[in-house]
Scaffold this active site. Structure first.
Site, PDB file in Angstrom:
ATOM      1  N   PHE A 138       0.856  -1.188   0.000  1.00 22.13           N
ATOM      2  CA  PHE A 138       0.000   0.000   0.000  1.00 22.13           C
ATOM      3  C   PHE A 138       0.888   1.232   0.000  1.00 22.13           C
ATOM      4  O   PHE A 138       1.746   1.401   0.868  1.00 22.13           O
ATOM      5  CB  PHE A 138      -0.924   0.047   1.220  1.00 22.13           C
ATOM      6  CG  PHE A 138      -1.883   1.204   1.133  1.00 22.13           C
ATOM      7  CD1 PHE A 138      -2.999   1.125   0.323  1.00 22.13           C
ATOM      8  CD2 PHE A 138      -1.640   2.385   1.817  1.00 22.13           C
ATOM      9  CE1 PHE A 138      -3.868   2.209   0.198  1.00 22.13           C
ATOM     10  CE2 PHE A 138      -2.503   3.469   1.703  1.00 22.13           C
ATOM     11  CZ  PHE A 138      -3.626   3.376   0.887  1.00 22.13           C
ATOM     12  N   ASP A 223       9.396   2.875   1.234  1.00 19.94           N
ATOM     13  CA  ASP A 223       8.219   3.621   1.698  1.00 19.94           C
ATOM     14  C   ASP A 223       8.083   3.401   3.207  1.00 19.94           C
ATOM     15  O   ASP A 223       7.595   2.369   3.656  1.00 19.94           O
ATOM     16  CB  ASP A 223       6.968   3.143   0.953  1.00 19.94           C
ATOM     17  CG  ASP A 223       5.720   3.904   1.397  1.00 19.94           C
ATOM     18  OD1 ASP A 223       5.788   4.630   2.406  1.00 19.94           O
ATOM     19  OD2 ASP A 223       4.671   3.751   0.737  1.00 19.94           O
ATOM     20  N   LYS A 252       2.854  10.608   7.866  1.00 18.16           N
ATOM     21  CA  LYS A 252       2.208  10.228   9.124  1.00 18.16           C
ATOM     22  C   LYS A 252       2.880  10.860  10.351  1.00 18.16           C
ATOM     23  O   LYS A 252       2.681  12.029  10.625  1.00 18.16           O
ATOM     24  CB  LYS A 252       2.180   8.695   9.250  1.00 18.16           C
ATOM     25  CG  LYS A 252       1.250   8.043   8.211  1.00 18.16           C
ATOM     26  CD  LYS A 252       0.912   6.630   8.599  1.00 18.16           C
ATOM     27  CE  LYS A 252       0.223   5.839   7.504  1.00 18.16           C
ATOM     28  NZ  LYS A 252      -1.216   5.951   7.473  1.00 18.16           N
TER      29      LYS A 252
END
Ligand SMILES: Cc1ncc(COP(=O)(O)O)c(C=O)c1O
Length: 412
Positions: A138, A223, A252
């Protein structure tokens, strides 16, 4: 709350409003502090969902809030004409704390934007097209990130996607080797797949990705939007493999639980595309002073409070303790895995996972599903969570499992 959910249904997303109702999640959030979220009725929840991984430093960390106030009083957004010192300070700090010769930063506003930038930088600097990504990955939901993500459900309605993307099984060195060629611009991987179901690859996987990228002249994109900023026990998860990627994506928790921010940090060779055209990739809000000041403080708090160390220590007893509790219910829980405080509970069926989430919620513990693996729910609490709070989570999970035990045959 019903009124609010009706308005949510009317003005935001009718189908999601129904899910909230069905799961019993129809409570209005009001405030939060540390690892506790408080709803409008004053009910306190221990947060193991962490805003999908945002709240590493907890909610409303006083130092981060103070930094935000200071910058608000000075200049929250940039003129975009004069040089923005907060952006330079953050970029310098990122160069200092990231591994190896990761040096240059492009600062944006979210995880998916960090990935978009990384994909463009990799293609632009190598002059090649192919991107290799992994099944179950993802990377976000804008077009480029979606194109390199690994679940058909989210891709199908939006095809055609960005072309020249090849997907290989995650953690499989051989499969990657077979897919490599001189046309590969980049290989993009999460050090631990988050939305894929908290999948930890074999120890030699990331070093293998690194060496295959070197061999074929491709860029390695790590990532770390979810694993970064201490979650897995080191500031960046790649550090545990001794690997330095060419591009490192962050978001985040970089925003300290206060501001949205993303960043991609690159090694000098891959910044070539900006050399040729300095404005080749830009963002109006990206690198704004408020977000950068907050992120710099978030990094400082993360280091000063040794939050990666806390993730390591707490995870070292909490994961085995969870395994012990879950081992009493082998018909319900298939596996408990993770690293640091990035933890996945895999259930025998998606229905069991959903019911556990709902049962946890009824007992004031928040957990979160994974987008690409319906049988896995995640526990990704703030790293400031107290050991006593985690013990409470264990007790509550034991009760939730007992509740599911009574109806497990209907959920299988
Ligand atoms: C590994 C990873 N990359 C990218 C993203 C996308 O981040 P955002 O939702 O901020 O766009 C996420 C979000 O969950 C993620 O886990």
């Amino acid at each position: 709350m019903e009124d609010l959910l009706l308005l949510y249904e009317k003005y935001i997303n009718p189908s999601l409003a129904r899910t909230y109702r069905f799961m019993g999640l129809d409570h209005e959030e009001h405030t939060a502090e540390g690892a506790v979220v408080v709803d409008a009725e004053g009910v306190r929840y221990i947060d193991c969902a962490g805003g999908y991984g945002v709240f590493i430093q907890g909610y409303r960390h006083p130092r981060i809030i103070a930094a935000a106030h200071q910058q608000l009083d000075l200049m929250p957004l940039s003129s975009r004409v004069l040089v923005n010192p907060r952006q330079v300070e953050l970029a310098q700090r990122l160069a200092e704390v990231t591994p190896g010769d990761l040096t240059y930063s492009f600062i944006c506003n979210s995880g998916t934007e960090a990935v978009e930038a990384a994909l463009k930088i990799a293609r632009g600097s190598t002059g090649r097209a192919t991107i290799i990504s992994t099944e179950g990955a993802f990377h976000g939901k804008t077009y480029g990130s979606l194109s390199v993500s690994g679940r058909d459900l989210y891709q199908a309605p939006f095809k055609p996607l960005v072309p020249d993307v090849v997907r290989v099984p995650f953690g499989d060195r051989q499969a990657l080797e077979s897919a490599m060629s001189d046309s590969v611009a980049a290989v993009i991987v999460e050090p631990i797949q988050g939305e894929g179901g908290v999948i930890v690859p074999p120890d030699d996987y990331l070093p293998a990705v690194r060496s295959l990228c070197d061999q074929f002249g491709a860029a390695m994109i790590a990532d770390e939007v979810q694993t970064g900023i201490g979650r897995t026990g080191t500031l960046f998860a790649v550090e545990q493999s001794g690997v330095v990627p060419d591009l490192l994506c962050l978001a985040k928790a970089l925003g300290g639980g206060v501001m949205p921010i993303g960043a991609v940090v690159g090694r000098p060779w891959i910044w070539k595309v900006f050399e040729e055209s300095p404005l080749i990739h830009t963002s109006t809000f990206g690198g704004n002073p408020l977000a950068c000041r907050v992120a710099a403080e978030a990094l400082a708090v993360t280091m000063d409070e040794d939050l990666p160390g806390r993730a390591r220590e707490l995870g070292a007893w909490f994961i085995p303790a969870l395994q012990e509790v879950c081992a009493r219910h082998p018909d319900i829980v298939a596996a408990v895995r993770g690293r640091g405080l990035m933890i996945g509970l895999e259930f025998q069926s998606a229905g069991m996972g959903a019911m556990i989430m709902s049962e946890l919620f009824q007992r004031q513990v928040l957990a979160v599903y994974t987008l690409n693996n319906e049988r896995v729910i995640r526990l990704i609490p703030p790293l400031v969570i107290a050991a006593a709070q985690l013990r409470q989570v264990l007790d509550v999970l034991a009760q939730a499992l007992d509740a599911v035990e009574l109806v497990k045959d209907e959920l299988a």
